[in-house]
Design an enzyme around this catalytic site. Structure first.
Site, mmCIF file in Angstrom:
data_model
loop_
_atom_site.group_PDB
_atom_site.id
_atom_site.type_symbol
_atom_site.label_atom_id
_atom_site.label_comp_id
_atom_site.label_asym_id
_atom_site.label_seq_id
_atom_site.Cartn_x
_atom_site.Cartn_y
_atom_site.Cartn_z
ATOM 1 N N CYS A 176 0.809 -1.221 0.000
ATOM 2 C CA CYS A 176 0.000 0.000 0.000
ATOM 3 C C CYS A 176 0.849 1.281 0.000
ATOM 4 C CB CYS A 176 -1.000 -0.055 1.144
ATOM 5 S SG CYS A 176 -2.407 1.022 0.879
ATOM 6 N N HIS B 103 -3.446 -5.613 2.200
ATOM 7 C CA HIS B 103 -3.164 -5.766 3.624
ATOM 8 C C HIS B 103 -3.784 -7.091 4.045
ATOM 9 C CE1 HIS B 103 -2.067 -1.524 4.177
ATOM 10 N NE2 HIS B 103 -3.131 -1.193 3.477
HETATM 11 N N1 GLN Z 1 -2.021 6.882 2.178
HETATM 12 C C1 GLN Z 1 -2.159 5.999 1.067
HETATM 13 C C2 GLN Z 1 -3.513 6.033 0.402
HETATM 14 O O1 GLN Z 1 -4.500 6.314 1.043
HETATM 15 C C3 GLN Z 1 -1.796 4.603 1.526
HETATM 16 C C4 GLN Z 1 -2.750 4.024 2.511
HETATM 17 C C5 GLN Z 1 -2.343 2.681 3.066
HETATM 18 O O2 GLN Z 1 -1.160 2.370 3.191
HETATM 19 N N2 GLN Z 1 -3.332 1.917 3.470
HETATM 20 O O3 GLN Z 1 -3.614 5.764 -0.781
#
Ligand code: GLN
Length: 252
Positions: free
Chosen positions: A93, A189
């Site tokens: 992510c 995740h």
């Molecule tokens: N901040 C990033 C987004 O919202 C990554 C979010 C995350 O790692 N879950 O796209």
């Protein structure tokens, strides 16, 4: 045999239990009588890539990504050399986005490592749901959970998988993540690896082969429970592809 696993910036990139990926690497090595050393690299710490076999970059909020960006720029050249040399990386992510050229968040453009030829831009509707992929690398579908505001264009890079259910890189491309050399970048995740032991073993094998310069055949482990859990998710969504079509309409 022994692998050293560097967990990059666990003090900042620490969303949704991504550190469970580290546990999975460690356990699946130990269950086979192999050794594992975990090296947490906190923000500001230096890293000697010559002593590292696997790097994990987890997910983070936009704010945390901004902070991490500065530390990553300091190690950019060495990190790139490690990847080009076949170093294994799992980036999830926010960490995945930072392997690309940039992430344009709501507030600013965060410079990435430029290791992957990908770019990410924030959009107001977050892409949040369980996700299932088919990847040519794996027999079993890859399952996980996604939650991101960023939409990632992977240009000519190879996707990690084709979205069977969920949204993936942009919500409309039908693809998720990106693979390059021994790097997997993904929005999944969950954490990813305990839910998908085949992906964990793929990365362990790559790391062992790079380190020891020989073909490695990993001992089979009893993954009955993991497979059952995977099947629950696949069954839950296999009849719901129509929901995906509706969702794509709403997000594009
Ligand atoms: N901040 C990033 C987004 O919202 C990554 C979010 C995350 O790692 N879950 O796209």
């Amino acid at each position: 045999m022994k692998l050293t696993i560097a967990h990059l910036y666990p003090d900042l990139l620490n969303l949704y239990g991504d550190r469970g990926n580290i546990q999975c690497f460690v356990k699946r090595l130990e269950w086979r009588g192999l050794e594992a050393k975990v090296l947490p690299i906190l923000s500001g710490d230096s890293i000697d890539f010559s002593k590292v076999d696997i790097v994990l970059l987890g997910g983070g909020s936009d704010r945390e990504q901004e902070l991490v960006c500065g530390y990553l720029q300091d190690i950019k050249i060495k990190f790139k050399q490690y990847v080009e040399d076949g170093g294994v990386v799992l980036a999830v992510c926010g960490g995945y986005q930072l392997l690309g050229h940039y992430y344009k968040s709501k507030k600013e453009k965060i410079e990435g490592l430029g290791i992957l030829d990908i770019t990410t831009e924030w959009k107001p509707k977050r892409l949040i749901r369980n996700i299932i992929l088919h990847s040519p690398l794996f027999e079993t579908p890859v399952v996980g959970f996604e939650n991101h505001g960023g939409r990632t264009l992977i240009h000519k890079q190879t996707p990690f998988g084709k979205v069977f259910f969920g949204l993936g890189n942009t919500g409309r491309s039908g693809y998720e993540g990106c693979i390059y050399k021994n790097v997997i970048g993904t929005y999944l995740h969950g954490p990813l690896l305990p839910k998908n032991p085949e992906v964990c073993d793929y990365l362990l094998k790559k790391a062992l082969e790079r380190k020891y310069g020989e073909r490695i055949v990993l001992t089979e482990l009893d993954d009955t429970l993991e497979q059952k859990a995977n099947q629950v998710m696949v069954k839950r969504y296999q009849d719901k592809k129509y929901v995906l079509t509706e969702t794509i309409k709403r997000y594009t």
